[in-house]
Scaffold this active site. Sequence first.
Site, PDB file in Angstrom:
ATOM      1  N   HIS A   1     -12.359 -63.987  48.004  1.00  0.00           N
ATOM      2  CA  HIS A   1     -12.571 -62.682  49.216  1.00  0.00           C
ATOM      3  C   HIS A   1     -11.166 -62.008  48.812  1.00  0.00           C
ATOM      4  O   HIS A   1     -10.111 -62.474  49.103  1.00  0.00           O
ATOM      5  CB  HIS A   1     -12.680 -63.490  50.379  1.00  0.00           C
TER       6      HIS A   1
ATOM      7  N   HIS B   1     -12.466 -56.005  62.080  1.00  0.00           N
ATOM      8  CA  HIS B   1     -10.984 -56.100  62.485  1.00  0.00           C
ATOM      9  C   HIS B   1     -10.741 -54.341  62.416  1.00  0.00           C
ATOM     10  O   HIS B   1      -9.694 -54.018  63.030  1.00  0.00           O
ATOM     11  CB  HIS B   1     -10.372 -56.584  61.207  1.00  0.00           C
TER      12      HIS B   1
ATOM     13  N   SER C   1      -5.917 -63.108  52.211  1.00  0.00           N
ATOM     14  CA  SER C   1      -6.108 -62.370  53.451  1.00  0.00           C
ATOM     15  C   SER C   1      -5.270 -61.240  53.730  1.00  0.00           C
ATOM     16  O   SER C   1      -5.307 -60.468  54.746  1.00  0.00           O
ATOM     17  CB  SER C   1      -6.005 -63.450  54.712  1.00  0.00           C
TER      18      SER C   1
END
EC number: 4.1.3.39
Lengths: 364, 292
Positions: free
Chosen positions: A209, A32, A182
């Site tokens: 995460h 990304h 996220s």
Amino acid sequence: MTPRESSGTGCTSEADPPRIHIHDPTLRDGHHAVRHRLGREQLRGYAAAADAAGIPVVEVGHGNGLGASSLQVGRAALSDASMLEAVREALTTSRMGVFLLPGWGTSSDLRQAIALGADVVRVGTHCTEGDLAERHLDFLRDAEVEAHAVLLMSHMAAPERLAEECLRLVGFGASAVGIFDSSGHYLPPDVSERVAAITAAVDVPVIFHAHNNLGMAVANSVAAVRAGARIIDGCARGFGAGAGNAQLEVVVPVLERLGYATGVDLYRLLDAADFAERELMPAPPTIDSVAVVSGLSGVFSGFKTRVLDIAGREGVDPRDVFFELGRRQAVAGQEDLIVEVAEELRRSSGPPSTPVAAVPGGAP
Amino acid sequence: MDRGRPLTVAVLGAGLIGVDLVTKIRRSPLLECRLVVARDDQARGLRMAAALGCRTSSKGIDALLDSSEPYDIVFDATNAMSHAEHWALLQPTGTRMIDLTPSMIGTMVAPTVNGAEAGRHANVNLISCGGQAALPVLHRLAREISAEYIEVVTTAASRSVGRATRMNLDEYIETTRAAVTRFTGVADSKVMVNLSPAQPPSPFRVAISLLAPAADPERVSVLVEEAAVAMRRFVPGYRIKVCSVADGVVFVAVEVEATGDRIPHYAGNLDIINAAAVHVAERHPAPLGGRT
């Protein structure tokens, strides 16, 4: 205990320390940050370094996973097959991971990845849409490949809902389940509450995460482990979307100091991180102003480069674009909304008055 | 087309698509809904169909095969895997089928693109809701503009997407891609599907991108609006939200709001494919059996 094995102190327990499995998406999430343009030598070089450090899983692919190379989220320099081949060649003991978002990649992409040697497949969905993974988890069960299921943008759902979704995903055959922050929106208590709810609901390892938009990625990973998470994601130098992920070479020794075992070799890990900084990225991720706003607004970190491109083109403030996307509850994959939001902001604000270049964070 | 009597139809499947389809069929003077069938797990949809005044059965395809009464048209609103079986069983009976699943079995039809040929085929496939929204624009553009690559990203409100569609994402993507290539001649394409849980839900949205370095912005805007005008004749909530040409990329965002039915306004995905189904059915030729 040699320095190369661990920097741990104060771990005096006679019993085996709890084991934390480290999952390294540097070569996937990091994409990304460089518009999905890593080349073969970069992939191979980092994979070899991570393998030497004993990192259990090295994940590779386009930032949005298998089959995701597109105008919507960025076209990758390499095909999925080339990326997987490069990493596969470099791994001796580490296992190769891939990522799939149903609706973006398909079972054909999974079939190809398995044929190319993927050992662990992560199937991701938006946090309230776990049933989109049922079909692909079925497929992976039949293919006898280890399948994790992860819920993206998990700050958008309450702890009980996340626990319910995770339980359902275990029912579909996931051998580990968990949540992605996220947007980098969580503070440690948010993580503790959610991971505790999930851990109480399922009997498989729980994954966390992190993203670092609010400077909490390592602290949030620690909170997750303390609440029962057993698989922790980290990226070398934090190389990942937006403000980056939990910095791998920090989170590993921190967990060791807290008394958890990762099995990762510290010096080789630091070497891998040095390689990553030198060879993979123009500069390590930093929490620039746009990343702070992205974290506060709860928008997917991966939107950053497109928001900057389009805000620049339309002459609007990218921070306004992020807050408006947050208000619309945009989810990962809805990058097409950026153009519309930016155009509407331009129309409603008349001629641009603020020089957009004044907002830091323009580098990809 | 004057047939002297309405066509008799049956609907297979009583999920979100099937129930809205029944509503639309009942509004058509040319179609008469004789039966709605589902399996037990769609009992709620069947109750809704019954409340609309339709005869219902929970015996699945058997209810159609057992029937002494032949149907002129059977709509299949189940799922792509089941459609293959349904078609194999119904084809010998001479019934025409309009398939709303992304099965890729029948002839792919989008009304404003190739609706005229629908009557020639015993099995018409309606591709996908995203295909129904994107193809009119893509087809119109591709006739004049040379594109190297086409991309379609659909975003539907989570609540408007039922289990069959959730299980059929792979087929949705592959069938829509095949249709894009078939109707534009552009081989390199990509289709992606998002679900949005936003509250309040946003209308069904389809983002279309074409890599077309030579595209003229003014001409693009005229063509896109022509396509939208044609669509609004049977899908009144079809709107162009964005139409831009920048850096060699034509970008068009379409939004479809459901209008005038019992489904919520955001469920344009259901509205557009069901409107297409009724549109195609109403233009079917006289029944194969030749009755008048």
